[in-house]
Enzyme design. Structure first.
Site, short mmCIF file in Angstrom:
data_model
loop_
_atom_site.label_atom_id
_atom_site.label_comp_id
_atom_site.label_asym_id
_atom_site.label_seq_id
_atom_site.Cartn_x
_atom_site.Cartn_y
_atom_site.Cartn_z
N TRP A 155 0.87 -1.19 0.00
CA TRP A 155 0.00 0.00 0.00
C TRP A 155 0.90 1.23 0.00
O TRP A 155 1.81 1.34 0.81
CB TRP A 155 -0.89 -0.04 1.24
CG TRP A 155 -1.83 1.10 1.39
CD1 TRP A 155 -2.69 1.59 0.45
CD2 TRP A 155 -2.03 1.89 2.57
NE1 TRP A 155 -3.40 2.64 0.98
CE2 TRP A 155 -3.03 2.85 2.26
CE3 TRP A 155 -1.47 1.88 3.84
CZ2 TRP A 155 -3.47 3.79 3.19
CZ3 TRP A 155 -1.90 2.80 4.77
CH2 TRP A 155 -2.89 3.74 4.46
N ASP A 166 -0.82 -5.06 9.49
CA ASP A 166 -1.84 -4.14 9.00
C ASP A 166 -3.05 -4.98 8.62
O ASP A 166 -3.01 -5.76 7.66
CB ASP A 166 -1.32 -3.36 7.79
CG ASP A 166 -2.26 -2.23 7.37
OD1 ASP A 166 -3.37 -2.14 7.93
OD2 ASP A 166 -1.88 -1.45 6.48
N LYS A 168 -13.45 -0.83 5.56
CA LYS A 168 -13.96 -1.79 4.59
C LYS A 168 -15.04 -2.70 5.21
O LYS A 168 -16.14 -2.81 4.68
CB LYS A 168 -12.82 -2.66 4.04
CG LYS A 168 -11.62 -1.89 3.51
CD LYS A 168 -11.97 -0.91 2.42
CE LYS A 168 -10.72 -0.38 1.70
NZ LYS A 168 -9.85 0.46 2.52
#
Length: 408
Positions: A133, A215, A251
């Site tokens: 990311w 993460d 999300k």
């Protein structure tokens, strides 16, 4: 005279620039495969029904007010979040050597954790996967880390994990380095290690005395199974690691703009928790003072209510199942068209994103000619693919690879 005359124009953030470009495009068949946000079969944003229900209940609760939360956030939220990540029967939970800190979504958890590691534990080097990311590097360097290093991850040739390169690179890492690990649904590749590969990774991390910083942006969202998506973190805890894990509810709860996240901290010595909490408190106090309550109250309300919790698990199953179905449809269309290359990687990957294998030139061609907005790396958001556009996307990929061939 201007104080600001020396400020240079910064580069645009690719994914947001793409979204703006797509919004301004009047082409009727345009497709946005850049933004990392869930979309329905109609291509519309979806507020989870369970979130609507929670918001109504909270709005009608006259006992709630708008007073400041504690610096470390809403305790019920962070406790429930950490328990959901680690599992109620986790040795770290049972032995009371884990705690959570409410943060400004997953990004905020990464920043708070990174700043603590840099300023309080003197960490200077961090490792991130190639690719990762794009914000990982910026967040950690901004938090005070001095050196960013990479470990191999994606093998473009086989369109899968380069486990040998991964292990070799972290085996060469200096002792005490911090390593960023994606808990599940690796962003941007959608390619995760197997459980056996995770075991090998953990062995090297332990041998080299690296500090794992997970993460976890997609727990439940990736496979539809909360426990399966947390397996890697739980395995590391079972192996005696002290670690950080950044959790995001953008999300899996659809709380993108509420900035709701948690930093889970797992330690080996419960007597050291008070000191660590005090220093994290000072870190947050000097950063944003304390967090917002709305998103945290929504999550806490749902996780603390069995009926709503069961509804939420149904919601995340709906989202993950739709993405899995779109992967299947896209692969079928590409293979039906005889598209150059093999396409099994589309269905073998998991989560929101797919690394298609298209190179930068091909990806830019998709944007310019077909109005299919995707990152230059070839990453696409599977959420942007719908039953009504999957044939067009597959046809565009096929025509692009036919007209602009590479060593695909």
């Amino acid at each position: 005279m201007s104080w600001f005359s020396s400020v240079e124009q910064g580069p645009p953030i690719e994914v947001f620039a793409l979204t703006k470009q797509c919004t301004e495009d009047d082409f009727p068949q345009k497709v946005n495969l850049g933004v990392g946000a869930y979309r329905t079969d109609e291509g519309k944003p979806w507020v989870l029904p369970v979130v609507r229900a929670a918001e109504k209940a909270l709005a009608n609760d006259e006992t709630l007010n708008k007073e400041y939360l504690p610096v470390l956030g809403l305790d019920s939220f962070s406790t429930l979040s950490t328990n959901m990540l680690l599992g109620d029967d986790s040795p770290a939970i049972v032995e009371k050597r884990a705690f959570g800190v409410q943060s400004l979504s997953g990004t905020g958890a990464l920043r708070v954790g990174a700043e603590f590691l840099a300023k309080k534990l003197g960490k200077t080097i961090f490792y991130y996967s190639t690719p990762t990311w794009e914000n990982h590097r910026l967040v950690f360097l901004s938090a005070g880390f001095q050196e960013a290093r990479q470990y191999r991850y994606w093998d473009q040739g086989k369109r899968g994990l380069d486990i040998e390169g991964f292990l070799e690179d972290i085996n060469n890492a200096p002792e005490g380095s911090v390593i960023i690990l994606h808990a599940c649904a690796h962003n941007p590749t959608g390619c995760d290690p197997t459980q056996e590969q995770w075991e090998k990774i953990a062995q090297v991390v332990k041998h080299k005395r690296l500090f794992p910083f997970f993460d976890s942006a997609y727990q439940g969202f990736a496979s539809g199974d909360l426990d399966k998506d947390a397996w890697a973190v739980r395995f590391f805890v079972s192996q005696g690691f002290e670690l950080f894990c950044a959790q995001s509810y953008a999300k899996n709860f659809g709380l993108y703009n509420e900035r709701t996240g948690n930093l889970s901290v797992v330690m080996n010595n419960p007597s050291e928790i008070a000191a660590v909490k005090s220093q994290i408190t000072l870190t947050i106090r000097g950063m944003y003072s304390n967090p917002p309550s709305h998103g945290a109250r929504i999550v806490s309300h749902v996780l603390n209510n069995k009926e709503l919790f069961d509804q939420w698990r149904g919601n995340i199953k709906t989202m993950s199942s739709r993405i899995i179905e779109m992967r299947k449809r896209l692969r079928e269309e590409l293979e039906r068209l005889g598209t150059p290359g093999t396409w099994n990687h589309i269905t073998e990957q998991i989560g929101m994103f797919s690394y298609t294998g298209l190179n930068e030139v091909q990806s830019e061609h998709m944007v310019k000619k077909y109005h299919i907005y995707m990152l230059r790396s070839g990453r696409i958001s599977m959420c942007g693919i719908t039953p009504s556009n999957v044939e067009y996307v597959a046809k565009s990929i096929n025509e692009t690879l036919t007209s602009i061939p590479s060593k695909y």
